[in-house]
Motif scaffolding. Sequence first.
Motif, PDB file in Angstrom:
ATOM      1  N   LYS A 172      11.472 -42.625  -3.122  1.00  0.00           N
ATOM      2  CA  LYS A 172      11.166 -40.992  -3.091  1.00  0.00           C
ATOM      3  C   LYS A 172      11.842 -40.727  -4.883  1.00  0.00           C
ATOM      4  O   LYS A 172      13.000 -40.481  -5.130  1.00  0.00           O
ATOM      5  CB  LYS A 172      12.213 -40.524  -2.167  1.00  0.00           C
ATOM      6  CG  LYS A 172      11.883 -40.156  -1.202  1.00  0.00           C
ATOM      7  CD  LYS A 172      12.780 -39.661   0.120  1.00  0.00           C
ATOM      8  CE  LYS A 172      12.037 -39.493   1.749  1.00  0.00           C
ATOM      9  NZ  LYS A 172      11.227 -38.227   1.738  1.00  0.00           N
ATOM     10  N   ASP A 173      10.981 -39.654  -5.177  1.00  0.00           N
ATOM     11  CA  ASP A 173      11.131 -39.253  -6.913  1.00  0.00           C
ATOM     12  C   ASP A 173      12.227 -38.240  -6.398  1.00  0.00           C
ATOM     13  O   ASP A 173      11.654 -37.129  -5.959  1.00  0.00           O
ATOM     14  CB  ASP A 173      10.484 -39.102  -7.642  1.00  0.00           C
ATOM     15  CG  ASP A 173      10.538 -39.172  -8.881  1.00  0.00           C
ATOM     16  OD1 ASP A 173      11.429 -38.308  -8.878  1.00  0.00           O
ATOM     17  OD2 ASP A 173       9.802 -39.608 -10.247  1.00  0.00           O
ATOM     18  N   TYR A 174      13.111 -37.952  -6.708  1.00  0.00           N
ATOM     19  CA  TYR A 174      13.575 -36.506  -6.193  1.00  0.00           C
ATOM     20  C   TYR A 174      14.213 -36.020  -7.202  1.00  0.00           C
ATOM     21  O   TYR A 174      13.560 -34.825  -7.096  1.00  0.00           O
ATOM     22  CB  TYR A 174      15.762 -37.132  -5.897  1.00  0.00           C
ATOM     23  CG  TYR A 174      15.384 -37.990  -4.473  1.00  0.00           C
ATOM     24  CD1 TYR A 174      15.333 -38.018  -3.464  1.00  0.00           C
ATOM     25  CD2 TYR A 174      16.995 -38.827  -4.752  1.00  0.00           C
ATOM     26  CE1 TYR A 174      16.280 -38.155  -2.258  1.00  0.00           C
ATOM     27  CE2 TYR A 174      17.408 -39.623  -3.904  1.00  0.00           C
ATOM     28  CZ  TYR A 174      16.478 -39.322  -2.486  1.00  0.00           C
ATOM     29  OH  TYR A 174      16.876 -40.498  -0.905  1.00  0.00           O
ATOM     30  N   GLY A 201      11.728 -30.870  -8.630  1.00  0.00           N
ATOM     31  CA  GLY A 201      10.840 -30.486 -10.101  1.00  0.00           C
ATOM     32  C   GLY A 201      11.765 -29.813 -11.449  1.00  0.00           C
ATOM     33  O   GLY A 201      11.720 -29.109 -11.998  1.00  0.00           O
ATOM     34  N   VAL A 202      12.443 -31.172 -11.310  1.00  0.00           N
ATOM     35  CA  VAL A 202      13.351 -31.022 -12.959  1.00  0.00           C
ATOM     36  C   VAL A 202      13.160 -32.696 -13.603  1.00  0.00           C
ATOM     37  O   VAL A 202      12.365 -33.405 -13.182  1.00  0.00           O
ATOM     38  CB  VAL A 202      14.502 -30.901 -12.382  1.00  0.00           C
ATOM     39  CG1 VAL A 202      14.974 -29.513 -11.951  1.00  0.00           C
ATOM     40  CG2 VAL A 202      15.232 -32.359 -11.758  1.00  0.00           C
ATOM     41  N   ARG A 203      13.437 -32.278 -14.950  1.00  0.00           N
ATOM     42  CA  ARG A 203      12.541 -34.041 -15.640  1.00  0.00           C
ATOM     43  C   ARG A 203      14.620 -34.592 -15.494  1.00  0.00           C
ATOM     44  O   ARG A 203      15.810 -33.987 -15.030  1.00  0.00           O
ATOM     45  CB  ARG A 203      13.246 -32.775 -16.977  1.00  0.00           C
ATOM     46  CG  ARG A 203      12.315 -32.127 -18.078  1.00  0.00           C
ATOM     47  CD  ARG A 203      12.944 -31.919 -19.063  1.00  0.00           C
ATOM     48  NE  ARG A 203      13.806 -31.902 -19.741  1.00  0.00           N
ATOM     49  CZ  ARG A 203      15.447 -30.516 -19.490  1.00  0.00           C
ATOM     50  NH1 ARG A 203      14.137 -29.816 -18.847  1.00  0.00           N
ATOM     51  NH2 ARG A 203      16.180 -30.854 -19.693  1.00  0.00           N
ATOM     52  N   ILE A 232      19.844 -28.575 -12.346  1.00  0.00           N
ATOM     53  CA  ILE A 232      19.463 -29.226 -10.431  1.00  0.00           C
ATOM     54  C   ILE A 232      19.599 -27.782  -9.884  1.00  0.00           C
ATOM     55  O   ILE A 232      19.025 -27.762  -8.922  1.00  0.00           O
ATOM     56  CB  ILE A 232      19.847 -30.284 -10.955  1.00  0.00           C
ATOM     57  CG1 ILE A 232      19.384 -31.401 -11.653  1.00  0.00           C
ATOM     58  CG2 ILE A 232      20.310 -30.545  -9.012  1.00  0.00           C
ATOM     59  CD1 ILE A 232      20.141 -32.771 -11.552  1.00  0.00           C
ATOM     60  N   LYS A 233      20.815 -27.525 -10.220  1.00  0.00           N
ATOM     61  CA  LYS A 233      21.288 -26.157  -9.120  1.00  0.00           C
ATOM     62  C   LYS A 233      20.503 -25.270  -8.918  1.00  0.00           C
ATOM     63  O   LYS A 233      19.928 -24.552  -7.527  1.00  0.00           O
ATOM     64  CB  LYS A 233      22.349 -25.791  -9.435  1.00  0.00           C
ATOM     65  CG  LYS A 233      23.529 -24.801  -8.339  1.00  0.00           C
ATOM     66  CD  LYS A 233      24.407 -24.397  -9.032  1.00  0.00           C
ATOM     67  CE  LYS A 233      25.687 -25.512  -9.568  1.00  0.00           C
ATOM     68  NZ  LYS A 233      27.150 -24.105  -9.745  1.00  0.00           N
ATOM     69  N   LYS A 234      19.398 -24.613  -9.782  1.00  0.00           N
ATOM     70  CA  LYS A 234      19.043 -23.926  -9.852  1.00  0.00           C
ATOM     71  C   LYS A 234      18.306 -24.159  -9.232  1.00  0.00           C
ATOM     72  O   LYS A 234      17.095 -22.758  -8.615  1.00  0.00           O
ATOM     73  CB  LYS A 234      19.094 -22.773 -11.533  1.00  0.00           C
ATOM     74  CG  LYS A 234      19.873 -21.963 -12.232  1.00  0.00           C
ATOM     75  CD  LYS A 234      19.720 -21.526 -13.679  1.00  0.00           C
ATOM     76  CE  LYS A 234      21.016 -20.901 -14.415  1.00  0.00           C
ATOM     77  NZ  LYS A 234      20.718 -20.577 -15.435  1.00  0.00           N
ATOM     78  N   LEU A 261      21.821 -35.444  -6.287  1.00  0.00           N
ATOM     79  CA  LEU A 261      21.454 -35.248  -7.650  1.00  0.00           C
ATOM     80  C   LEU A 261      22.189 -34.411  -8.194  1.00  0.00           C
ATOM     81  O   LEU A 261      22.346 -33.937  -8.699  1.00  0.00           O
ATOM     82  CB  LEU A 261      19.429 -34.624  -8.115  1.00  0.00           C
ATOM     83  CG  LEU A 261      18.841 -35.618  -7.752  1.00  0.00           C
ATOM     84  CD1 LEU A 261      17.422 -35.036  -8.369  1.00  0.00           C
ATOM     85  CD2 LEU A 261      18.888 -36.732  -8.746  1.00  0.00           C
ATOM     86  N   SER A 262      23.032 -33.550  -7.339  1.00  0.00           N
ATOM     87  CA  SER A 262      23.794 -32.371  -6.895  1.00  0.00           C
ATOM     88  C   SER A 262      25.247 -33.376  -7.093  1.00  0.00           C
ATOM     89  O   SER A 262      26.592 -32.782  -7.464  1.00  0.00           O
ATOM     90  CB  SER A 262      24.153 -31.318  -5.870  1.00  0.00           C
ATOM     91  OG  SER A 262      24.460 -31.615  -4.995  1.00  0.00           O
TER      92      SER A 262
END
Length: 317
Positions: free
Chosen positions: A4-6, A11-13, A21-23, A56-57
């Motif tokens: 899985k590509d988180y 939709g972030v780099r 990431i939060k936004k 990611l967070s």
Amino acid sequence: MEFKDYYQILGVRRDATAEEIKKAFRKLARKYHPDVSKEVNAEARMQELNEANAVLSDPEKRAAYDQLGRGYQPGQEFQPPPDWDAGFEFSGQGFSPGEAGDFSDFFAELFGRTRAAHRFNSGQHGHFQARGEDHHAKVLLDLEDAFSGATRQISLRAPRIDAQGRVVLENRTLNVKIPQGVHAGQVIRLAGQGAPGIGSAPAGDLMLEVRFRPHPRFRVQGRDLHLTLPVAPWEAALGTVVTVDLPQGSVKVRIPEGAQSGRQLRVRGKGIPGAQAGDLLLDIQVVLPSADTARARALYETMARELAFDPRQEGRD
């Protein structure tokens, strides 16, 4: 299991900051939350977003995921290598198996760790105090260390967020005393090496979970050692005594007359030492010499004429 590509899910780099990431998560959550979304796949999409955000967070999970997932593509067949997370220092903020079960098998395989308990208390005069969190790390040792004990330098990597909001790894090295008889799964506790306490409360501890590096000869199961023991045909047929080298020292083992490949011999007490030492289990493998000389070929031809042996008929009578 599929990778899985988180980052793609949110939709972030890959170098996105914590704030980015939060936004991204909040924006997508407003679109796909099942309570308000009109999308047909809203519930499944929201679950996927929650999972990506959970990794990611969190600086620790993100750093481990980044190292593990380097070079993989979404949907690619994926199996994490053994002990992939060795050397990463995690805090106690993990996921219980039940919580990890709310996400995909991919997530549960990587991050399904038991949450550590937090201990709080109020100090005198109402000042809040909290014991520091225990930290956890998996470390790889050599099998030889279990036989002799040792002091080893252990390097750990602990993620943190830098001033730009990006995850960076901080390294620290500790001198750790490895007790004789340590076994895989055992935890070595380093008092006061976890997170600092709040107020006058003590720091947490660092819990090192032991794993062994792959050994070129032995396979480890608990305290038992498994070894494939090559023997010559005449040793197997006639019986003999052979010397088996151990990670420390050696032991003489009697090969019984008529031994066959696949037979297992047990030598009690010659595995990993301890109050109840493990055993040494030897799987016999009869190895044939090559008929690569005229003399060797002649010996095989003599055996073929005189022994009248057909292995395909053995046991049928």
